[in-house]
Motif scaffolding. Structure first.
Motif, PDB file in Angstrom:
ATOM      1  N   LEU A   1      41.815  52.070  36.503  1.00 18.07           N
ATOM      2  CA  LEU A   1      41.376  53.341  35.934  1.00 18.07           C
ATOM      3  C   LEU A   1      42.270  54.497  36.367  1.00 18.07           C
ATOM      4  O   LEU A   1      42.357  55.507  35.677  1.00 18.07           O
ATOM      5  CB  LEU A   1      39.916  53.614  36.302  1.00 18.07           C
ATOM      6  CG  LEU A   1      38.901  52.619  35.728  1.00 18.07           C
ATOM      7  CD1 LEU A   1      37.505  52.933  36.246  1.00 18.07           C
ATOM      8  CD2 LEU A   1      38.949  52.608  34.211  1.00 18.07           C
ATOM      9  N   ALA A   2      42.963  54.316  37.480  1.00 21.60           N
ATOM     10  CA  ALA A   2      43.909  55.329  37.961  1.00 21.60           C
ATOM     11  C   ALA A   2      45.281  55.158  37.312  1.00 21.60           C
ATOM     12  O   ALA A   2      46.208  55.899  37.625  1.00 21.60           O
ATOM     13  CB  ALA A   2      44.035  55.242  39.485  1.00 21.60           C
ATOM     14  N   GLY A   3      45.410  54.166  36.419  1.00 18.52           N
ATOM     15  CA  GLY A   3      46.666  53.998  35.690  1.00 18.52           C
ATOM     16  C   GLY A   3      47.526  52.840  36.141  1.00 18.52           C
ATOM     17  O   GLY A   3      48.591  52.603  35.593  1.00 18.52           O
ATOM     18  N   ASP A   4      47.101  52.099  37.128  1.00 22.08           N
ATOM     19  CA  ASP A   4      47.862  50.959  37.642  1.00 22.08           C
ATOM     20  C   ASP A   4      47.145  49.676  37.205  1.00 22.08           C
ATOM     21  O   ASP A   4      46.346  49.110  37.945  1.00 22.08           O
ATOM     22  CB  ASP A   4      47.946  51.033  39.173  1.00 22.08           C
ATOM     23  CG  ASP A   4      48.766  49.906  39.775  1.00 22.08           C
ATOM     24  OD1 ASP A   4      49.548  49.258  39.039  1.00 22.08           O
ATOM     25  OD2 ASP A   4      48.614  49.664  40.983  1.00 22.08           O
ATOM     26  N   THR A   5      47.414  49.221  35.978  1.00 22.32           N
ATOM     27  CA  THR A   5      46.722  48.078  35.395  1.00 22.32           C
ATOM     28  C   THR A   5      46.778  46.861  36.308  1.00 22.32           C
ATOM     29  O   THR A   5      47.823  46.545  36.864  1.00 22.32           O
ATOM     30  CB  THR A   5      47.329  47.736  34.018  1.00 22.32           C
ATOM     31  OG1 THR A   5      47.221  48.891  33.191  1.00 22.32           O
ATOM     32  CG2 THR A   5      46.607  46.571  33.376  1.00 22.32           C
ATOM     33  N   GLN A   6      45.652  46.222  36.450  1.00 22.47           N
ATOM     34  CA  GLN A   6      45.514  45.083  37.357  1.00 22.47           C
ATOM     35  C   GLN A   6      45.126  43.830  36.591  1.00 22.47           C
ATOM     36  O   GLN A   6      44.459  43.898  35.569  1.00 22.47           O
ATOM     37  CB  GLN A   6      44.420  45.365  38.394  1.00 22.47           C
ATOM     38  CG  GLN A   6      44.656  46.584  39.233  1.00 22.47           C
ATOM     39  CD  GLN A   6      45.797  46.377  40.200  1.00 22.47           C
ATOM     40  OE1 GLN A   6      45.734  45.510  41.053  1.00 22.47           O
ATOM     41  NE2 GLN A   6      46.841  47.172  40.054  1.00 22.47           N
ATOM     42  N   ALA A   7      45.521  42.692  37.113  1.00 22.01           N
ATOM     43  CA  ALA A   7      45.083  41.388  36.617  1.00 22.01           C
ATOM     44  C   ALA A   7      44.534  40.642  37.828  1.00 22.01           C
ATOM     45  O   ALA A   7      45.178  40.578  38.868  1.00 22.01           O
ATOM     46  CB  ALA A   7      46.252  40.637  36.011  1.00 22.01           C
ATOM     47  N   VAL A   8      43.352  40.104  37.683  1.00 27.00           N
ATOM     48  CA  VAL A   8      42.705  39.423  38.801  1.00 27.00           C
ATOM     49  C   VAL A   8      42.306  38.029  38.357  1.00 27.00           C
ATOM     50  O   VAL A   8      41.722  37.852  37.289  1.00 27.00           O
ATOM     51  CB  VAL A   8      41.444  40.192  39.258  1.00 27.00           C
ATOM     52  CG1 VAL A   8      40.745  39.451  40.392  1.00 27.00           C
ATOM     53  CG2 VAL A   8      41.800  41.612  39.659  1.00 27.00           C
ATOM     54  N   GLY A   9      42.607  37.042  39.177  1.00 30.47           N
ATOM     55  CA  GLY A   9      42.187  35.674  38.910  1.00 30.47           C
ATOM     56  C   GLY A   9      41.125  35.263  39.911  1.00 30.47           C
ATOM     57  O   GLY A   9      41.179  35.638  41.073  1.00 30.47           O
ATOM     58  N   ILE A  10      40.136  34.529  39.419  1.00 31.25           N
ATOM     59  CA  ILE A  10      39.076  34.022  40.290  1.00 31.25           C
ATOM     60  C   ILE A  10      39.128  32.505  40.201  1.00 31.25           C
ATOM     61  O   ILE A  10      39.003  31.941  39.118  1.00 31.25           O
ATOM     62  CB  ILE A  10      37.687  34.531  39.853  1.00 31.25           C
ATOM     63  CG1 ILE A  10      37.663  36.059  39.894  1.00 31.25           C
ATOM     64  CG2 ILE A  10      36.592  33.914  40.711  1.00 31.25           C
ATOM     65  CD1 ILE A  10      36.423  36.665  39.287  1.00 31.25           C
ATOM     66  N   ARG A  11      39.315  31.868  41.351  1.00 35.00           N
ATOM     67  CA  ARG A  11      39.421  30.417  41.367  1.00 35.00           C
ATOM     68  C   ARG A  11      38.592  29.875  42.520  1.00 35.00           C
ATOM     69  O   ARG A  11      38.672  30.380  43.641  1.00 35.00           O
ATOM     70  CB  ARG A  11      40.885  30.021  41.533  1.00 35.00           C
ATOM     71  CG  ARG A  11      41.130  28.549  41.351  1.00 35.00           C
ATOM     72  CD  ARG A  11      42.578  28.247  41.485  1.00 35.00           C
ATOM     73  NE  ARG A  11      42.795  27.953  42.911  1.00 35.00           N
ATOM     74  CZ  ARG A  11      43.965  27.736  43.449  1.00 35.00           C
ATOM     75  NH1 ARG A  11      45.046  27.820  42.722  1.00 35.00           N
ATOM     76  NH2 ARG A  11      44.071  27.454  44.723  1.00 35.00           N
ATOM     77  N   ALA A  12      37.799  28.850  42.219  1.00 34.21           N
ATOM     78  CA  ALA A  12      36.977  28.210  43.253  1.00 34.21           C
ATOM     79  C   ALA A  12      36.454  26.896  42.692  1.00 34.21           C
ATOM     80  O   ALA A  12      36.560  26.631  41.491  1.00 34.21           O
ATOM     81  CB  ALA A  12      35.826  29.113  43.666  1.00 34.21           C
ATOM     82  N   ALA A  13      35.886  26.105  43.560  1.00 38.96           N
ATOM     83  CA  ALA A  13      35.319  24.822  43.158  1.00 38.96           C
ATOM     84  C   ALA A  13      34.153  25.042  42.191  1.00 38.96           C
ATOM     85  O   ALA A  13      33.508  26.094  42.216  1.00 38.96           O
ATOM     86  CB  ALA A  13      34.851  24.052  44.395  1.00 38.96           C
TER      87      ALA A  13
END
Length: 181
Positions: A43-55
């Motif tokens: 939202l501050a302008g620094d686009t993020q990509a987040v991955g969630i990985r687990a069993a």
């Protein structure tokens, strides 16, 4: 970093068939903090990509449900797409669902006539629309075209990419969360 987006307005149901929100959510403060920090930076302008990985069975879906619910409560538009890792699946299905939701504000199971009207309305508001674009997009989205496209495949593909890119650039500037599961 990968971004995964859930794209569906259908309620998610746990394996015991109770809605996920009916069971108390606890023990994921650290993971939620990571997601909220990524959102804050975006939202501050620094686009993020987040991955969630687990069993399997460790709460990935529930974490996503809780996070997207919090985002919606704060006025963020949320697009969710559920990817099918096994069984029969169209390779571009997540992309189709994202386009249907973001560009045409249509649910995954929208009837063809309704989706065609969304496509037509969206193209009417786009200044670079050309004759044949509606049928081109409808064909890509799996809706029967009203007339046959006589362009060669490379020309159709190039125009399709141009139309999608143009519509995405022309999309309303609003805070949006895209979540693939």
């Amino acid at each position: 970093i990968e971004v995964h987006v859930l794209e569906s307005l259908h309620p998610l149901v746990a394996q015991d068939q109770r809605p996920l929100g009916s069971i108390a959510f606890c023990g994921r403060d650290e993971e939620l903090a990571v997601l909220h920090e990524a959102l804050r930076r975006t939202l501050a302008g620094d686009t993020q990509a987040v991955g969630i990985r687990a069993a399997p069975g460790t709460g990935k879906s529930r974490l996503c449900v809780e996070f997207t619910a919090r985002c919606r409560r704060h006025g963020l538009r949320v697009h969710q797409v559920r990817v099918q890792p096994y069984g029969h699946a169209t390779p571009l299905q997540p992309i189709l669902e994202i386009l249907r939701s973001i560009l045409f504000d249509a649910e995954r199971d929208a009837d063809p006539a309704g989706l065609r009207s969304h496509v037509s309305a969206r193209l009417a508001g786009w200044p670079d629309s050309l004759p044949g674009d509606e049928d081109l997009l409808c064909d890509f989205l799996g809706i029967a075209a009203q007339r046959e496209d006589d362009r060669e495949v490379p020309q159709r593909r190039a125009r399709l990419f141009d139309v999608i890119a143009g519509l995405l650039r022309y999309a309303p500037d609003e805070e949006t969360l895209l979540l693939l599961e």
